[in-house]
Scaffold this motif. Sequence first.
Motif, short mmCIF file in Angstrom:
data_model
loop_
_atom_site.label_atom_id
_atom_site.label_comp_id
_atom_site.label_asym_id
_atom_site.label_seq_id
_atom_site.Cartn_x
_atom_site.Cartn_y
_atom_site.Cartn_z
N SER A 145 87.13 -16.41 -17.58
CA SER A 145 88.16 -15.43 -17.89
C SER A 145 89.52 -16.10 -17.91
CB SER A 145 88.15 -14.30 -16.86
OG SER A 145 89.20 -13.38 -17.11
N TRP A 146 90.32 -15.79 -18.93
CA TRP A 146 91.68 -16.30 -19.07
C TRP A 146 92.61 -15.10 -19.23
CZ3 TRP A 146 94.34 -21.12 -20.03
CH2 TRP A 146 95.62 -20.98 -20.59
N ASP A 147 93.60 -14.99 -18.36
CA ASP A 147 94.59 -13.91 -18.43
C ASP A 147 95.97 -14.56 -18.42
OD1 ASP A 147 93.17 -11.03 -17.56
OD2 ASP A 147 92.14 -12.81 -16.81
N SER A 148 96.76 -14.30 -19.44
CA SER A 148 98.13 -14.82 -19.49
C SER A 148 99.11 -13.66 -19.60
CB SER A 148 98.32 -15.80 -20.65
OG SER A 148 97.99 -15.20 -21.88
N VAL A 149 100.16 -13.71 -18.77
CA VAL A 149 101.20 -12.68 -18.71
C VAL A 149 102.54 -13.37 -18.93
CG1 VAL A 149 102.26 -10.87 -17.32
CG2 VAL A 149 99.80 -11.33 -17.09
N HIS A 150 103.20 -13.04 -20.03
CA HIS A 150 104.49 -13.65 -20.38
C HIS A 150 105.57 -12.57 -20.37
CE1 HIS A 150 102.34 -17.29 -21.72
NE2 HIS A 150 101.48 -16.45 -22.28
N VAL A 151 106.39 -12.55 -19.33
CA VAL A 151 107.48 -11.59 -19.21
C VAL A 151 108.77 -12.26 -19.68
CG1 VAL A 151 108.72 -10.03 -17.66
CG2 VAL A 151 106.31 -10.54 -17.24
N PHE A 152 109.49 -11.60 -20.59
CA PHE A 152 110.70 -12.23 -21.13
C PHE A 152 111.85 -11.23 -21.20
CE2 PHE A 152 108.54 -10.41 -24.78
CZ PHE A 152 109.56 -9.85 -25.53
N GLU A 153 113.07 -11.77 -21.18
CA GLU A 153 114.29 -11.00 -21.38
C GLU A 153 115.03 -11.61 -22.56
OE1 GLU A 153 116.64 -10.92 -17.88
OE2 GLU A 153 115.00 -10.23 -16.58
N ALA A 154 115.60 -10.78 -23.40
CA ALA A 154 116.35 -11.24 -24.57
C ALA A 154 117.74 -10.61 -24.53
CB ALA A 154 115.63 -10.88 -25.86
N ALA A 155 118.76 -11.44 -24.37
CA ALA A 155 120.14 -10.98 -24.34
C ALA A 155 120.85 -11.49 -25.59
CB ALA A 155 120.85 -11.47 -23.09
N GLU A 156 121.22 -10.59 -26.49
CA GLU A 156 121.85 -10.98 -27.74
C GLU A 156 123.31 -11.36 -27.51
OE1 GLU A 156 121.32 -7.93 -30.63
OE2 GLU A 156 119.12 -7.99 -30.56
N ARG A 157 123.71 -12.47 -28.13
CA ARG A 157 125.08 -12.97 -28.04
C ARG A 157 125.57 -13.28 -29.45
NH1 ARG A 157 124.11 -11.36 -23.64
NH2 ARG A 157 124.23 -12.45 -21.63
N GLY A 158 125.88 -12.24 -30.22
CA GLY A 158 126.32 -12.45 -31.60
C GLY A 158 125.18 -12.92 -32.46
N ARG A 159 125.30 -14.15 -32.96
CA ARG A 159 124.27 -14.73 -33.83
C ARG A 159 123.26 -15.57 -33.07
NH1 ARG A 159 127.47 -16.60 -39.36
NH2 ARG A 159 128.26 -14.50 -39.92
N SER A 160 123.20 -15.41 -31.77
CA SER A 160 122.21 -16.11 -30.96
C SER A 160 121.72 -15.18 -29.86
CB SER A 160 122.79 -17.40 -30.36
OG SER A 160 123.82 -17.09 -29.44
N ALA A 161 120.66 -15.58 -29.21
CA ALA A 161 120.09 -14.79 -28.11
C ALA A 161 119.63 -15.73 -27.01
CB ALA A 161 118.93 -13.92 -28.60
N GLN A 162 119.83 -15.29 -25.78
CA GLN A 162 119.38 -16.05 -24.62
C GLN A 162 118.07 -15.45 -24.13
OE1 GLN A 162 121.15 -18.66 -23.65
NE2 GLN A 162 119.93 -19.30 -21.88
N TYR A 163 117.03 -16.28 -24.10
CA TYR A 163 115.71 -15.81 -23.69
C TYR A 163 115.34 -16.43 -22.34
CZ TYR A 163 115.24 -14.53 -28.63
OH TYR A 163 115.43 -14.00 -29.90
N LYS A 164 114.84 -15.59 -21.45
CA LYS A 164 114.33 -16.04 -20.16
C LYS A 164 112.85 -15.65 -20.08
CE LYS A 164 118.74 -15.49 -17.72
NZ LYS A 164 119.45 -14.84 -16.59
N LEU A 165 112.01 -16.62 -19.84
CA LEU A 165 110.56 -16.39 -19.87
C LEU A 165 109.94 -16.77 -18.53
CD1 LEU A 165 107.96 -15.74 -21.57
CD2 LEU A 165 107.86 -18.20 -22.05
N THR A 166 109.11 -15.90 -18.01
CA THR A 166 108.30 -16.18 -16.82
C THR A 166 106.84 -15.97 -17.19
OG1 THR A 166 110.06 -15.41 -15.33
CG2 THR A 166 107.83 -15.58 -14.42
#
Length: 283
Positions: A145-166
């Motif tokens: 069994s393989w279980d993957s959980v990818h939690v992310f946040e996306a904060a838009e900054r004009g023409r770019s975005a800051q992504y945080k991934l756990t």
Amino acid sequence: MDDPLTASLDLLRRLPPQQVAQNLSLLSDTVLPDFADDLLSSVDQPLQVKVDSGSRDYLACDYNRDGDSYRSPWTNAYDPPLEDGTQPSAKLRPLEVAMNDAFDVYRDLYYEGGVSSVYLWDTDDGFAGVVLIKKTNDDGPSAASWDSVHVFEAAERGRSAQYKLTSTVMLYMSKPVQAAASETNKGEGEVSLGGSMTRQHEVSSQLDTTSAATLAQSHIVNVGKLVEDMELKMRNLLQEVYFSKTKDILGSLRSQAGLNEQNKFRAVQGELVGLLKGRKVAT
């Protein structure tokens, strides 16, 4: 001394992932009932596969749960039905649908089976979400069994975005082995291997803000690449940590060569050592 919650989380990280639900229930009900909500929200459990009203498989976890109901990413409806269940905003829902379609293709290409689900929710400076993938193989005597959980946040900054991934990956495998027949030990045994790994990453990526469609496509590409890179790194780490180390341990415990072959090898080795010593004396 650690507080009870920290000690419980540390204990759960060291127990087999295939038994985390049972151990979590035991801790929540009997040992730490006052910390049950904190434990449930802090510990990743193996994902559950459910079927929605459209006969489509989806994954259930704490991120799409409201009370005792779970929301399907395909129908956007809760099962059992829930009138005031939490849902993404009307602006975010089309992106959730598009991400589910994209990761469904990703799952098919990389896993050749399994189930995937993506859930999004609104935040103050953008949005956040979780990408879930589950693949099981219980055909025949072996199980995995393989279980993957990818939690992310996306904060838009004009023409770019800051992504945080756990990202968290839970892996479990078991295989029956034929035990040596003896008076005290007959039949088959089982070799099992399981564990979990969590990694974090943060990156800034460009966005195409020409239209709502191009903006959504940018988020899908950025999140997809982020998850793809993280899964590749974690898969390589799991292979190095678990499989290579297990192979070394088994190799040190039991040689593939039989006793006769080992005796022949030692005899040849001794003969070569003797010849080399005789050559040194002659020189």
